[in-house]
Design a protein around this motif. Structure first.
Motif, PDB file in Angstrom:
ATOM      1  N   ALA A 194       5.628  -1.157   7.124  1.00 47.57           N
ATOM      2  CA  ALA A 194       4.756  -1.655   8.197  1.00 47.57           C
ATOM      3  C   ALA A 194       4.117  -2.946   7.707  1.00 47.57           C
ATOM      4  O   ALA A 194       3.640  -3.020   6.575  1.00 47.57           O
ATOM      5  CB  ALA A 194       3.692  -0.623   8.545  1.00 47.57           C
ATOM      6  N   ALA A 210       2.542  -2.064   4.103  1.00 49.31           N
ATOM      7  CA  ALA A 210       2.327  -0.644   3.815  1.00 49.31           C
ATOM      8  C   ALA A 210       3.659   0.088   3.843  1.00 49.31           C
ATOM      9  O   ALA A 210       4.484  -0.142   4.735  1.00 49.31           O
ATOM     10  CB  ALA A 210       1.373  -0.032   4.835  1.00 49.31           C
ATOM     11  N   GLY A 252       0.174  -3.462  10.177  1.00 52.91           N
ATOM     12  CA  GLY A 252      -0.042  -2.303  11.043  1.00 52.91           C
ATOM     13  C   GLY A 252       1.068  -1.995  12.020  1.00 52.91           C
ATOM     14  O   GLY A 252       0.915  -1.097  12.849  1.00 52.91           O
ATOM     15  N   GLN A 253       2.191  -2.708  11.937  1.00 48.90           N
ATOM     16  CA  GLN A 253       3.302  -2.449  12.859  1.00 48.90           C
ATOM     17  C   GLN A 253       4.576  -2.168  12.067  1.00 48.90           C
ATOM     18  O   GLN A 253       4.893  -2.895  11.113  1.00 48.90           O
ATOM     19  CB  GLN A 253       3.547  -3.663  13.774  1.00 48.90           C
ATOM     20  CG  GLN A 253       2.371  -4.006  14.680  1.00 48.90           C
ATOM     21  CD  GLN A 253       2.055  -2.913  15.696  1.00 48.90           C
ATOM     22  OE1 GLN A 253       2.969  -2.263  16.229  1.00 48.90           O
ATOM     23  NE2 GLN A 253       0.777  -2.680  15.949  1.00 48.90           N
ATOM     24  N   TYR A 254       5.318  -1.136  12.495  1.00 49.72           N
ATOM     25  CA  TYR A 254       6.606  -0.868  11.859  1.00 49.72           C
ATOM     26  C   TYR A 254       7.551  -2.050  12.102  1.00 49.72           C
ATOM     27  O   TYR A 254       7.541  -2.645  13.192  1.00 49.72           O
ATOM     28  CB  TYR A 254       7.244   0.391  12.451  1.00 49.72           C
ATOM     29  CG  TYR A 254       6.503   1.660  12.119  1.00 49.72           C
ATOM     30  CD1 TYR A 254       6.444   2.149  10.818  1.00 49.72           C
ATOM     31  CD2 TYR A 254       5.863   2.393  13.111  1.00 49.72           C
ATOM     32  CE1 TYR A 254       5.771   3.315  10.512  1.00 49.72           C
ATOM     33  CE2 TYR A 254       5.183   3.574  12.824  1.00 49.72           C
ATOM     34  CZ  TYR A 254       5.141   4.019  11.523  1.00 49.72           C
ATOM     35  OH  TYR A 254       4.471   5.178  11.218  1.00 49.72           O
ATOM     36  N   ARG A 289       9.386   3.879   6.025  1.00 51.00           N
ATOM     37  CA  ARG A 289       9.436   2.639   6.807  1.00 51.00           C
ATOM     38  C   ARG A 289       8.407   1.656   6.268  1.00 51.00           C
ATOM     39  O   ARG A 289       7.367   2.053   5.748  1.00 51.00           O
ATOM     40  CB  ARG A 289       9.128   2.917   8.284  1.00 51.00           C
ATOM     41  CG  ARG A 289      10.222   3.672   8.992  1.00 51.00           C
ATOM     42  CD  ARG A 289       9.872   3.941  10.438  1.00 51.00           C
ATOM     43  NE  ARG A 289       9.023   5.121  10.581  1.00 51.00           N
ATOM     44  CZ  ARG A 289       8.594   5.600  11.743  1.00 51.00           C
ATOM     45  NH1 ARG A 289       8.887   4.992  12.864  1.00 51.00           N
ATOM     46  NH2 ARG A 289       7.843   6.688  11.777  1.00 51.00           N
ATOM     47  N   GLU A 330      -1.132  -7.498   5.357  1.00 48.72           N
ATOM     48  CA  GLU A 330      -0.974  -6.174   4.750  1.00 48.72           C
ATOM     49  C   GLU A 330       0.459  -5.680   4.853  1.00 48.72           C
ATOM     50  O   GLU A 330       1.095  -5.779   5.901  1.00 48.72           O
ATOM     51  CB  GLU A 330      -1.892  -5.169   5.467  1.00 48.72           C
ATOM     52  CG  GLU A 330      -1.836  -3.779   4.841  1.00 48.72           C
ATOM     53  CD  GLU A 330      -2.503  -2.739   5.718  1.00 48.72           C
ATOM     54  OE1 GLU A 330      -3.737  -2.650   5.690  1.00 48.72           O
ATOM     55  OE2 GLU A 330      -1.772  -2.016   6.441  1.00 48.72           O
ATOM     56  N   LEU A 380       0.847  -1.205   0.000  1.00 50.92           N
ATOM     57  CA  LEU A 380       0.000   0.000   0.000  1.00 50.92           C
ATOM     58  C   LEU A 380       0.877   1.248   0.000  1.00 50.92           C
ATOM     59  O   LEU A 380       1.906   1.299   0.681  1.00 50.92           O
ATOM     60  CB  LEU A 380      -0.908   0.011   1.233  1.00 50.92           C
ATOM     61  CG  LEU A 380      -1.864  -1.169   1.399  1.00 50.92           C
ATOM     62  CD1 LEU A 380      -2.729  -0.980   2.648  1.00 50.92           C
ATOM     63  CD2 LEU A 380      -2.745  -1.338   0.170  1.00 50.92           C
ATOM     64  N   ILE A 401       5.344   3.452   4.589  1.00 49.44           N
ATOM     65  CA  ILE A 401       4.972   4.636   5.368  1.00 49.44           C
ATOM     66  C   ILE A 401       6.040   5.714   5.199  1.00 49.44           C
ATOM     67  O   ILE A 401       7.123   5.645   5.810  1.00 49.44           O
ATOM     68  CB  ILE A 401       4.826   4.282   6.876  1.00 49.44           C
ATOM     69  CG1 ILE A 401       3.877   3.091   7.072  1.00 49.44           C
ATOM     70  CG2 ILE A 401       4.364   5.495   7.665  1.00 49.44           C
ATOM     71  CD1 ILE A 401       2.430   3.361   6.677  1.00 49.44           C
ATOM     72  N   TRP A 403      -0.667  12.196   7.321  1.00 47.33           N
ATOM     73  CA  TRP A 403       0.125  13.120   6.494  1.00 47.33           C
ATOM     74  C   TRP A 403      -0.713  14.333   6.145  1.00 47.33           C
ATOM     75  O   TRP A 403      -1.939  14.229   5.966  1.00 47.33           O
ATOM     76  CB  TRP A 403       0.572  12.446   5.187  1.00 47.33           C
ATOM     77  CG  TRP A 403       1.389  11.232   5.406  1.00 47.33           C
ATOM     78  CD1 TRP A 403       2.748  11.165   5.536  1.00 47.33           C
ATOM     79  CD2 TRP A 403       0.921   9.875   5.526  1.00 47.33           C
ATOM     80  NE1 TRP A 403       3.145   9.867   5.720  1.00 47.33           N
ATOM     81  CE2 TRP A 403       2.045   9.058   5.722  1.00 47.33           C
ATOM     82  CE3 TRP A 403      -0.350   9.277   5.497  1.00 47.33           C
ATOM     83  CZ2 TRP A 403       1.956   7.674   5.880  1.00 47.33           C
ATOM     84  CZ3 TRP A 403      -0.449   7.905   5.655  1.00 47.33           C
ATOM     85  CH2 TRP A 403       0.695   7.117   5.844  1.00 47.33           C
ATOM     86  N   MET A 462      -4.102   1.708  10.996  1.00 48.18           N
ATOM     87  CA  MET A 462      -2.783   1.741  11.634  1.00 48.18           C
ATOM     88  C   MET A 462      -2.649   2.977  12.524  1.00 48.18           C
ATOM     89  O   MET A 462      -2.052   2.917  13.605  1.00 48.18           O
ATOM     90  CB  MET A 462      -1.685   1.711  10.567  1.00 48.18           C
ATOM     91  CG  MET A 462      -0.290   1.626  11.154  1.00 48.18           C
ATOM     92  SD  MET A 462       0.969   1.456   9.865  1.00 48.18           S
ATOM     93  CE  MET A 462       2.450   1.775  10.830  1.00 48.18           C
TER      94      MET A 462
END
Lengths: 82, 145
Positions: A54, A74, A57-59, A52, A72, A6, A76, B127, B60
């Motif tokens: 993810a 993503a 939902g977590q880095y 970064r 997922e 994403l 970021i 953002w 998130m």
């Protein structure tokens, strides 16, 4: 393995897409994923360098192994809320 | 008590104040981040902003804000934490974010507000895109500029 990533904000605008699909080795880590995204979106390379990953939902850290079973992925870019 | 919200309409402090109501807490503190018209351009001039647009990775962002609030509550002995962030178009002078916290004593809430805002601005996937007076637009990505 093939992963759908994403995209958000400036990177989404540069890619003109909400997501991008990349190919990485089965033993890839997060850094490999970022490199693969950069190859697909060279126009966003400076922003990808400071972004970064993810997963669900977590880095995750650069050496975090990537599993295709995650729901997922993503990308970021640096955040600017507030 | 922790309350986290992403909203698409104007944020008014009066709508949220009662969230922290507790007769055993002697200190309530609120911070509102408000959209600003002028931004220094780094070369002595200023850029004039017309409007701002916020977007988030919503699930998130909610999760990160929850983790942030829980950490703030533990670290600063808070009784309650409220974080409300607005998304979509935000006119100049309106609140884009509201943070409230409560504790038995003032020293903890005074310390907690900047702590929460610093982490929100570093880690929560939200953002903003500025539209300037000349109609040009720019996503704000701090480490890349």
């Amino acid at each position: 393995m093939q992963l759908r990533i994403l995209l958000f904000a400036g990177i989404r605008e540069l890619a003109d897409a909400d997501s991008v699909t990349i190919d990485v080795d089965d033993n890839a880590n997060a850094a490999d994923v970022l490199s693969a995204i950069e190859r697909v979106l060279p126009q966003a390379a400076p922003l990808i360098h400071v972004s970064r990953l993810a997963i669900d939902g977590q880095y995750v850290a650069a050496d975090h192994p990537v599993s295709p079973t995650a729901d997922e992925f993503a990308l970021i870019p640096p955040v600017s809320g507030g | 008590m922790i309350q986290i919200e992403l909203v698409d309409s104007p944020i008014h402090l009066a709508d949220w104040e009662s969230s922290l109501h507790d007769v055993d807490t002697g200190a309530h503190a609120w911070f509102a981040g408000v959209t600003r018209r002028t931004t220094a351009d780094g070369s002595g001039g200023v850029q004039i902003t017309q409007t701002l647009h916020y977007e988030a990775h919503r699930p998130m962002a909610i999760d990160q804000l929850q983790q942030l609030a829980q950490q703030a509550r533990r670290q600063h002995s808070l009784t309650g934490v409220v974080i409300v962030h607005r998304l979509g178009e935000v006119s100049l002078g309106q609140a884009s974010v509201l943070v409230g916290c409560s504790s038995p004593h003032r020293i903890d809430v005074f310390a907690a507000l900047p702590w929460i805002m610093d982490r929100l601005k570093a880690d929560v996937p939200i953002w903003k895109r500025e539209t300037f007076a000349d109609d040009s637009t720019q996503w704000v990505h701090p480490d890349a500029q």
